[in-house]
Design a protein around this motif. Structure first.
Motif, PDB file in Angstrom:
ATOM      1  N   GLU A 224       0.857  -1.221  -0.093  1.00 57.84           N
ATOM      2  CA  GLU A 224       0.063  -0.050  -0.302  1.00 57.84           C
ATOM      3  C   GLU A 224       0.920   1.397   0.140  1.00 57.84           C
ATOM      4  O   GLU A 224       0.574   2.462  -0.658  1.00 57.84           O
ATOM      5  CB  GLU A 224      -0.767  -0.007   1.125  1.00 57.84           C
ATOM      6  CG  GLU A 224      -2.067  -1.037   1.050  1.00 57.84           C
ATOM      7  CD  GLU A 224      -2.901  -0.989   2.382  1.00 57.84           C
ATOM      8  OE1 GLU A 224      -2.537  -0.358   3.318  1.00 57.84           O
ATOM      9  OE2 GLU A 224      -4.161  -1.771   2.253  1.00 57.84           O
ATOM     10  N   ALA A 227       2.308   1.785  -3.459  1.00 56.97           N
ATOM     11  CA  ALA A 227       1.396   2.181  -4.377  1.00 56.97           C
ATOM     12  C   ALA A 227       1.154   3.703  -4.194  1.00 56.97           C
ATOM     13  O   ALA A 227       0.915   4.423  -5.068  1.00 56.97           O
ATOM     14  CB  ALA A 227       0.378   1.326  -4.329  1.00 56.97           C
ATOM     15  N   GLN A 228       1.113   3.875  -2.902  1.00 57.56           N
ATOM     16  CA  GLN A 228       0.865   5.356  -2.556  1.00 57.56           C
ATOM     17  C   GLN A 228       1.825   6.273  -2.910  1.00 57.56           C
ATOM     18  O   GLN A 228       1.612   7.229  -3.726  1.00 57.56           O
ATOM     19  CB  GLN A 228       0.584   5.595  -1.243  1.00 57.56           C
ATOM     20  CG  GLN A 228       0.032   6.856  -0.583  1.00 57.56           C
ATOM     21  CD  GLN A 228       1.283   7.841  -0.248  1.00 57.56           C
ATOM     22  OE1 GLN A 228       2.366   7.304  -0.074  1.00 57.56           O
ATOM     23  NE2 GLN A 228       0.966   9.226   0.130  1.00 57.56           N
ATOM     24  N   GLN A 229       3.060   6.003  -2.717  1.00 56.18           N
ATOM     25  CA  GLN A 229       4.191   6.713  -3.537  1.00 56.18           C
ATOM     26  C   GLN A 229       4.174   6.822  -4.653  1.00 56.18           C
ATOM     27  O   GLN A 229       4.504   7.863  -5.309  1.00 56.18           O
ATOM     28  CB  GLN A 229       5.272   6.150  -2.705  1.00 56.18           C
ATOM     29  CG  GLN A 229       5.553   6.380  -1.284  1.00 56.18           C
ATOM     30  CD  GLN A 229       5.980   7.767  -1.009  1.00 56.18           C
ATOM     31  OE1 GLN A 229       7.123   8.133  -1.219  1.00 56.18           O
ATOM     32  NE2 GLN A 229       5.165   8.378  -0.379  1.00 56.18           N
ATOM     33  N   LEU A 230       4.043   5.859  -5.427  1.00 58.94           N
ATOM     34  CA  LEU A 230       4.089   5.745  -7.140  1.00 58.94           C
ATOM     35  C   LEU A 230       3.052   6.595  -7.330  1.00 58.94           C
ATOM     36  O   LEU A 230       3.056   7.306  -8.674  1.00 58.94           O
ATOM     37  CB  LEU A 230       3.850   4.350  -7.567  1.00 58.94           C
ATOM     38  CG  LEU A 230       5.368   3.190  -7.163  1.00 58.94           C
ATOM     39  CD1 LEU A 230       4.672   1.994  -7.667  1.00 58.94           C
ATOM     40  CD2 LEU A 230       6.290   3.845  -7.944  1.00 58.94           C
ATOM     41  N   SER A 231       1.897   6.575  -6.947  1.00 60.05           N
ATOM     42  CA  SER A 231       0.571   7.308  -7.348  1.00 60.05           C
ATOM     43  C   SER A 231       1.023   8.855  -7.200  1.00 60.05           C
ATOM     44  O   SER A 231       0.748   9.891  -8.019  1.00 60.05           O
ATOM     45  CB  SER A 231      -0.672   6.812  -6.904  1.00 60.05           C
ATOM     46  OG  SER A 231      -0.620   7.243  -5.484  1.00 60.05           O
ATOM     47  N   GLN A 232       1.565   9.009  -5.957  1.00 67.49           N
ATOM     48  CA  GLN A 232       1.927  10.598  -5.739  1.00 67.49           C
ATOM     49  C   GLN A 232       2.959  11.240  -6.686  1.00 67.49           C
ATOM     50  O   GLN A 232       2.892  12.279  -7.350  1.00 67.49           O
ATOM     51  CB  GLN A 232       2.463  10.655  -4.119  1.00 67.49           C
ATOM     52  CG  GLN A 232       1.241  10.394  -3.204  1.00 67.49           C
ATOM     53  CD  GLN A 232       0.456  11.578  -2.923  1.00 67.49           C
ATOM     54  OE1 GLN A 232      -0.027  12.344  -4.005  1.00 67.49           O
ATOM     55  NE2 GLN A 232      -0.203  11.692  -1.821  1.00 67.49           N
ATOM     56  N   THR A 234       3.497   9.878  -9.644  1.00 71.00           N
ATOM     57  CA  THR A 234       3.048  10.056 -11.055  1.00 71.00           C
ATOM     58  C   THR A 234       2.148  11.422 -11.162  1.00 71.00           C
ATOM     59  O   THR A 234       1.992  11.937 -12.255  1.00 71.00           O
ATOM     60  CB  THR A 234       1.982   8.766 -11.155  1.00 71.00           C
ATOM     61  OG1 THR A 234       2.533   7.671 -11.224  1.00 71.00           O
ATOM     62  CG2 THR A 234       1.263   8.936 -12.509  1.00 71.00           C
ATOM     63  N   ALA A 235       1.441  11.887 -10.033  1.00 69.36           N
ATOM     64  CA  ALA A 235       0.779  12.964  -9.946  1.00 69.36           C
ATOM     65  C   ALA A 235       1.632  14.269 -10.071  1.00 69.36           C
ATOM     66  O   ALA A 235       1.596  15.193 -10.987  1.00 69.36           O
ATOM     67  CB  ALA A 235      -0.075  13.040  -8.810  1.00 69.36           C
ATOM     68  N   GLU A 238       2.833  14.314 -13.692  1.00 68.66           N
ATOM     69  CA  GLU A 238       1.916  14.830 -14.467  1.00 68.66           C
ATOM     70  C   GLU A 238       1.733  16.503 -14.307  1.00 68.66           C
ATOM     71  O   GLU A 238       1.652  17.254 -15.321  1.00 68.66           O
ATOM     72  CB  GLU A 238       0.493  14.319 -14.155  1.00 68.66           C
ATOM     73  CG  GLU A 238       0.282  12.730 -14.750  1.00 68.66           C
ATOM     74  CD  GLU A 238       0.427  12.652 -15.985  1.00 68.66           C
ATOM     75  OE1 GLU A 238      -0.062  13.505 -16.811  1.00 68.66           O
ATOM     76  OE2 GLU A 238       1.029  11.603 -16.647  1.00 68.66           O
ATOM     77  N   ASP A 439       3.604  14.306  -3.522  1.00 66.93           N
ATOM     78  CA  ASP A 439       3.557  15.296  -4.751  1.00 66.93           C
ATOM     79  C   ASP A 439       3.792  16.590  -4.216  1.00 66.93           C
ATOM     80  O   ASP A 439       3.286  17.765  -5.084  1.00 66.93           O
ATOM     81  CB  ASP A 439       2.082  14.993  -5.236  1.00 66.93           C
ATOM     82  CG  ASP A 439       1.001  15.372  -4.503  1.00 66.93           C
ATOM     83  OD1 ASP A 439       1.181  15.363  -3.291  1.00 66.93           O
ATOM     84  OD2 ASP A 439      -0.014  15.804  -5.103  1.00 66.93           O
TER      85      ASP A 439
END
Length: 569
Positions: A224, A227-232, A234-235, A238, A439
């Motif tokens: 978890e 995944a949170q770090q990767l999503s942040q 990625t944001a 972006e 992020d």
């Protein structure tokens, strides 16, 4: 005579199958795909792998027994189903305040019942209230694994959910996607960890499972967090593709004029974070920075300097606060600093209505108002900015993600994003900030201005209330002022807490001859402003308030803030 064939009539499409109540409940919980079910992890576990003899039961134990029903009857005006189980010379009562006909049919004299629940002392002897139970055959095997108890809803029985989770777990795509050297040593694979958490063996440590220290839980935590770090991140990438106006301070311009006009010098920490923000504003990518600092550390002046940079570059700045009191405090201070420099400052809140609001909205749309200060009214649909270059959000955690995005989208028609500066007085350790706000760029004002004494926090038990009263009396006697913060406005059956109205009456009686004010969210804006004006002017010594006052209240003469039931804040 020719006979025409009758036109073909299409068969009606079969009506969609009606979903059962458990299926609808699963959808409400977001349990739609196999992976959703596989990741729906137990809240706790029940140990149905062993039986406890009735002779060994103790009050407060959670245990499983197996015994024969001696008698079952419905008793009392509230119709309770009471069942007597017997094991040798020992008895145990099962009590069901709510029951169904199926309970009566199953729990009949002579039935062998396996029941599990909390043992407590009752009027008629030891009993279990609303235990889980099932009728079994003699010699029926016990469970070979701990029984998971899942988060659920009223229309989704545990038995149904357990079957659905087991089926989803078998079908879910849980192939390992991480290189083995990335996963911390000693942790199981993802499928192995999930299989274990859904079906832990009887030998597993119940404490390690429920405290979530077992290696299987550690693997899920790792997954978890990753995944949170990767999503942040990625944001963050972006956001780097987006474009924002490049805002640069002009030599001798508004930024330098404001610095020269301030009646105090910036601290080293204020200089440092101001430079970090100015560097962000010069970039053509939108700034996304969190400015944190304790109450009184000078976040507002740093925000004013950032606004000066944006305005000097020909753009507007909006500052949004969660309450009118906090927004008005910012408005007064920024007006004091910027109006002498020729900067138009607009004020926009929910209480501003009619012609006054229309005029303010027109000033914002025309660009005449360079700095706009207000509450969530700033992001309402009829508010349009001429050139919004910088958005400042104070106490950012009080706003939802959608509200913060709404302010960013006020510049969408120009295919640019405004720079975003978020402020918070809530102290966040750097390691946590780097983890949770991956992020965000984080700036911290870690130095108080000269003359600001460090804040000392002390916890007093309720039985030491007299000591708190004595301290408040002492401060008032020295001519200082005190905030007294309470969590509720009216009585609540759910929370046995002092409310603002009662506390105000009690303190008014306790501090005879001392002006004690009352402030809460149900007062009109005019009444709240009047109370705050009295307190700010020093004509009121004690202010009883709910958390509507927020942090950042600016009354230099106030030396103490009492917070009742701080654990609920």
């Amino acid at each position: 005579m020719a006979v025409k064939d009758a036109p073909a009539v299409a068969a009606p499409a079969p009506a969609p199958a009606q979903k059962s109540a458990p299926q609808r409940a699963m959808e409400k919980l977001g349990l739609v795909r196999d992976i959703d079910l596989a990741l729906h992890l137990p809240l706790r576990y029940e140990d149905e792998t062993r039986l406890t003899p009735m002779s060994a039961l103790r009050d407060g134990d959670t245990a499983q027994v197996e015994a024969v029903v001696r008698e079952a009857s419905i008793q009392g005006g509230r119709r309770q189903l009471v069942v007597w189980l017997v094991e040798g010379r020992h008895e145990l009562i099962l009590r069901f305040v709510h029951f169904f006909p199926s309970h009566q049919k199953a729990l009949v004299p002579g039935a062998l019942v396996r029941a599990r629940g909390e043992v407590r002392g009752g009027f008629l002897g030891r009993e279990m209230v609303h235990p889980t139970f099932k009728v079994v055959q003699p010699g029926a095997p016990l469970s070979d694994a701990l029984t998971p108890v899942y988060p659920t809803s009223a229309q989704l029985p545990q038995a149904y959910l357990r079957k659905a989770v087991a089926a989803g777990l078998k079908r879910a795509p849980l192939d390992e996607v991480l290189p083995r050297d990335v996963v911390p040593r000693g942790l199981p694979g993802l499928r192995e960890a999930l299989n274990f958490l859904h079906h832990p063996s009887s030998a597993a440590s119940l404490a390690a499972l429920e405290e979530r220290t077992h290696p299987a839980w550690q693997r899920i935590k790792f997954e978890e967090l990753l995944a949170q770090q990767l999503s942040q991140l990625t944001a963050q990438r972006e956001r780097a593709r987006l474009r924002a106006p490049s805002l640069k301070a002009k030599p001798g311009g508004l930024h330098e004029q404001l610095l020269a006009a301030l009646p105090f010098s910036l601290t080293g920490a204020q200089h440092r974070v101001s430079n970090e923000i100015a560097a962000d504003l010069r970039r053509p990518q939108p700034m996304h920075r969190l400015l944190q600092g304790d109450v009184g550390s000078g976040k507002t002046v740093v925000a004013a300097l950032a606004a000066a940079v944006a305005i000097d570059a020909g753009w507007q700045c909006a500052l949004m606060a969660p309450t009118e009191i906090l927004a008005e405090q910012h408005f007064r201070k920024l007006l004091q600093w910027l109006e002498p420099l020729g900067i138009g400052v607009a004020w926009l809140t929910g209480s501003r209505k009619g012609k006054a609001r229309t005029a303010m909205v027109e000033r914002i749309a025309s660009g005449d108002a360079k700095l706009i200060v207000g509450t969530h009214a700033v992001i309402q649909g009829d508010v349009h900015f001429a050139k919004l270059g910088l958005a400042v959000i104070d106490e950012q955690h009080r706003f939802g993600v959608a509200q913060r995005l709404e302010l960013r989208h006020k510049l969408a028609e120009q295919k640019l994003e405004p720079h975003l500066l978020m402020m918070s007085a809530t102290p966040i350790p750097r390691t946590l900030a780097m983890t949770y706000f991956a992020d965000l760029d984080v700036s911290t004002i870690d130095e108080l201005p000269p003359g600001r004494t460090p804040i000392v926090t002390r916890v007093f038990a309720d039985n030491r209330r007299d000591d708190v009263i004595a301290r408040v009396r002492d401060e008032v006697g020295k001519g200082r002022q005190v905030y007294w913060v309470v969590p509720l406005i009216e009585e609540s059956e759910a929370l046995d807490l002092q409310n603002a109205t009662e506390t105000h009456a009690q303190l008014s009686a306790t501090f005879d001859g001392v002006a004690v004010g009352l402030l809460h969210g149900r007062m009109s804006s005019a009444d709240k402003a009047a109370v705050m004006a009295e307190f700010t002017a020093g004509r009121m010594s004690v202010l009883v308030a709910t958390t509507v006052i927020e942090v950042g209240v600016d009354v230099p003469n106030a030396s103490v803030m009492v917070i009742e039931h701080a654990e609920d804040r």
